[in-house]
Design a protein around this motif. Structure first.
Motif, PDB file in Angstrom:
ATOM      1  N   GLY A  55       7.363 -50.559 -27.239  1.00 58.73           N
ATOM      2  CA  GLY A  55       6.663 -49.394 -26.811  1.00 58.73           C
ATOM      3  C   GLY A  55       7.249 -48.036 -27.502  1.00 58.73           C
ATOM      4  O   GLY A  55       8.263 -47.958 -27.607  1.00 58.73           O
ATOM      5  N   CYS A  85       6.631 -43.586 -27.932  1.00 63.22           N
ATOM      6  CA  CYS A  85       6.312 -42.609 -27.125  1.00 63.22           C
ATOM      7  C   CYS A  85       6.045 -41.392 -28.243  1.00 63.22           C
ATOM      8  O   CYS A  85       6.789 -40.995 -29.013  1.00 63.22           O
ATOM      9  CB  CYS A  85       7.382 -41.881 -26.371  1.00 63.22           C
ATOM     10  SG  CYS A  85       7.034 -40.303 -25.329  1.00 63.22           S
ATOM     11  N   ASN A  86       4.981 -40.657 -28.122  1.00 66.42           N
ATOM     12  CA  ASN A  86       4.526 -39.341 -28.911  1.00 66.42           C
ATOM     13  C   ASN A  86       4.318 -39.585 -30.173  1.00 66.42           C
ATOM     14  O   ASN A  86       4.461 -38.511 -30.905  1.00 66.42           O
ATOM     15  CB  ASN A  86       5.538 -38.333 -28.518  1.00 66.42           C
ATOM     16  CG  ASN A  86       5.373 -37.565 -27.138  1.00 66.42           C
ATOM     17  OD1 ASN A  86       4.251 -37.741 -26.524  1.00 66.42           O
ATOM     18  ND2 ASN A  86       6.561 -37.302 -26.452  1.00 66.42           N
ATOM     19  N   SER A  90       2.562 -50.364 -26.636  1.00 65.06           N
ATOM     20  CA  SER A  90       2.314 -49.083 -25.968  1.00 65.06           C
ATOM     21  C   SER A  90       2.682 -47.768 -26.640  1.00 65.06           C
ATOM     22  O   SER A  90       3.599 -48.164 -27.489  1.00 65.06           O
ATOM     23  CB  SER A  90       2.821 -49.189 -24.333  1.00 65.06           C
ATOM     24  OG  SER A  90       4.245 -48.970 -24.461  1.00 65.06           O
ATOM     25  N   ASN A  91       1.648 -46.740 -26.345  1.00 65.40           N
ATOM     26  CA  ASN A  91       2.283 -45.610 -26.887  1.00 65.40           C
ATOM     27  C   ASN A  91       1.966 -44.568 -25.743  1.00 65.40           C
ATOM     28  O   ASN A  91       1.041 -44.422 -25.344  1.00 65.40           O
ATOM     29  CB  ASN A  91       1.338 -45.090 -28.201  1.00 65.40           C
ATOM     30  CG  ASN A  91       1.664 -43.867 -28.735  1.00 65.40           C
ATOM     31  OD1 ASN A  91       2.897 -43.313 -28.615  1.00 65.40           O
ATOM     32  ND2 ASN A  91       0.896 -43.368 -29.714  1.00 65.40           N
ATOM     33  N   GLN A  92       3.043 -43.872 -25.610  1.00 72.07           N
ATOM     34  CA  GLN A  92       2.951 -42.928 -24.344  1.00 72.07           C
ATOM     35  C   GLN A  92       2.651 -41.753 -24.942  1.00 72.07           C
ATOM     36  O   GLN A  92       3.598 -41.114 -25.630  1.00 72.07           O
ATOM     37  CB  GLN A  92       4.555 -43.021 -23.486  1.00 72.07           C
ATOM     38  CG  GLN A  92       4.596 -42.282 -22.203  1.00 72.07           C
ATOM     39  CD  GLN A  92       5.852 -42.521 -21.515  1.00 72.07           C
ATOM     40  OE1 GLN A  92       6.499 -43.398 -21.762  1.00 72.07           O
ATOM     41  NE2 GLN A  92       6.314 -41.522 -20.911  1.00 72.07           N
ATOM     42  N   ASN A 121       0.916 -37.451 -24.017  1.00 71.48           N
ATOM     43  CA  ASN A 121       0.678 -36.310 -22.894  1.00 71.48           C
ATOM     44  C   ASN A 121      -1.119 -36.686 -22.754  1.00 71.48           C
ATOM     45  O   ASN A 121      -1.534 -36.393 -23.893  1.00 71.48           O
ATOM     46  CB  ASN A 121       0.854 -34.967 -23.339  1.00 71.48           C
ATOM     47  CG  ASN A 121       0.565 -34.280 -22.185  1.00 71.48           C
ATOM     48  OD1 ASN A 121      -0.109 -34.056 -21.170  1.00 71.48           O
ATOM     49  ND2 ASN A 121       1.173 -32.922 -22.301  1.00 71.48           N
ATOM     50  N   VAL A 179      -2.680 -47.066 -24.629  1.00 73.69           N
ATOM     51  CA  VAL A 179      -2.018 -45.691 -24.285  1.00 73.69           C
ATOM     52  C   VAL A 179      -1.627 -45.683 -22.738  1.00 73.69           C
ATOM     53  O   VAL A 179      -2.254 -46.084 -21.910  1.00 73.69           O
ATOM     54  CB  VAL A 179      -3.371 -44.641 -24.681  1.00 73.69           C
ATOM     55  CG1 VAL A 179      -2.698 -43.185 -24.309  1.00 73.69           C
ATOM     56  CG2 VAL A 179      -3.453 -44.763 -26.275  1.00 73.69           C
ATOM     57  N   VAL A 180      -0.378 -45.065 -22.646  1.00 73.99           N
ATOM     58  CA  VAL A 180       0.188 -44.875 -21.583  1.00 73.99           C
ATOM     59  C   VAL A 180       0.352 -43.159 -21.418  1.00 73.99           C
ATOM     60  O   VAL A 180       0.842 -42.543 -22.346  1.00 73.99           O
ATOM     61  CB  VAL A 180       1.458 -45.491 -21.199  1.00 73.99           C
ATOM     62  CG1 VAL A 180       2.118 -45.046 -19.914  1.00 73.99           C
ATOM     63  CG2 VAL A 180       1.425 -46.893 -21.385  1.00 73.99           C
ATOM     64  N   GLY A 181      -0.410 -42.636 -20.189  1.00 75.99           N
ATOM     65  CA  GLY A 181      -0.368 -41.280 -20.355  1.00 75.99           C
ATOM     66  C   GLY A 181       0.431 -40.755 -19.360  1.00 75.99           C
ATOM     67  O   GLY A 181       0.369 -40.778 -18.244  1.00 75.99           O
ATOM     68  N   TYR A 182       1.199 -39.609 -19.982  1.00 80.99           N
ATOM     69  CA  TYR A 182       2.222 -38.835 -18.979  1.00 80.99           C
ATOM     70  C   TYR A 182       1.292 -37.598 -18.704  1.00 80.99           C
ATOM     71  O   TYR A 182       0.429 -37.091 -19.441  1.00 80.99           O
ATOM     72  CB  TYR A 182       3.424 -38.682 -19.281  1.00 80.99           C
ATOM     73  CG  TYR A 182       3.777 -37.962 -20.656  1.00 80.99           C
ATOM     74  CD1 TYR A 182       3.870 -36.551 -20.735  1.00 80.99           C
ATOM     75  CD2 TYR A 182       3.998 -38.850 -21.932  1.00 80.99           C
ATOM     76  CE1 TYR A 182       4.027 -35.819 -21.850  1.00 80.99           C
ATOM     77  CE2 TYR A 182       4.287 -38.086 -23.139  1.00 80.99           C
ATOM     78  CZ  TYR A 182       4.298 -36.523 -23.217  1.00 80.99           C
ATOM     79  OH  TYR A 182       4.410 -36.246 -24.344  1.00 80.99           O
ATOM     80  N   ILE A 231       0.995 -42.413 -15.901  1.00 80.93           N
ATOM     81  CA  ILE A 231       2.190 -42.284 -15.225  1.00 80.93           C
ATOM     82  C   ILE A 231       2.158 -41.071 -14.130  1.00 80.93           C
ATOM     83  O   ILE A 231       2.174 -39.922 -14.714  1.00 80.93           O
ATOM     84  CB  ILE A 231       3.418 -41.861 -16.118  1.00 80.93           C
ATOM     85  CG1 ILE A 231       3.363 -43.148 -17.221  1.00 80.93           C
ATOM     86  CG2 ILE A 231       4.480 -41.696 -15.520  1.00 80.93           C
ATOM     87  CD1 ILE A 231       4.317 -42.916 -18.340  1.00 80.93           C
TER      88      ILE A 231
END
Length: 145
Positions: free
Chosen positions: A6, A8-9, A32-34, A36, A59-62, A135
């Motif tokens: 996974g 991020c950004n 996964s790619n976290q 905004n 996609v995982v959204g913060y 998230i």
């Protein structure tokens, strides 16, 4: 040793390059790619979302509630104690995010009222409807409830 990854950004170019190197060449899938992702910032994230969809990466959204701005809790016009109860830095960020969102927040309030939901529930449902796993952070039990 690693069965999947996974990240991020990663923007669209970086995620494509990483996919080619890791998934295709080395057989280790990026799952996964976290990023905004929320109603206020989705335009800047849409190219990444499309690329991830094309590559089969979730996609995982913060920040789905944009630091509380999309909850209806804060309002520049009303001011009030809700802004005064947070740190000076957070107050500055929230004021920045609130500018130019009056129409969006009014639309969210109308949708929330029609459905019997809170503005936070509308914002989270929108993110989920885009195929993004949100998230959601909470500072207290009341926010969870």
């Amino acid at each position: 040793l690693v069965s999947n990854i996974g990240v991020c950004n990663y923007g669209p170019t970086m995620i494509q390059r990483a996919h080619e190197e890791l998934t295709i060449k080395r057989g280790v899938p990026i799952v996964s790619n976290q990023i905004n992702f929320n109603l206020m910032r989705f335009r800047s994230s849409i190219a990444t979302k499309v690329m991830c969809d094309d590559l089969g990466i979730q996609v995982v959204g913060y920040h789905p509630l944009c630091n509380g701005v999309l909850t209806g809790k804060y309002d520049l016009e009303r001011g009030g104690s809700s802004l005064e109860s947070i740190s000076k830095y957070s107050r500055h960020r929230i004021r920045y995010f609130l500018k130019g969102t009056t129409e969006l927040r009014a639309t969210m309030e109308r949708v929330a009222e029609r459905r019997g939901w809170s503005c936070a529930q509308v914002a989270i449902a929108w993110v989920m409807n885009q195929g993004v796993i949100p998230i959601v952070g909470a500072k207290n039990v009341g926010q969870v409830e």
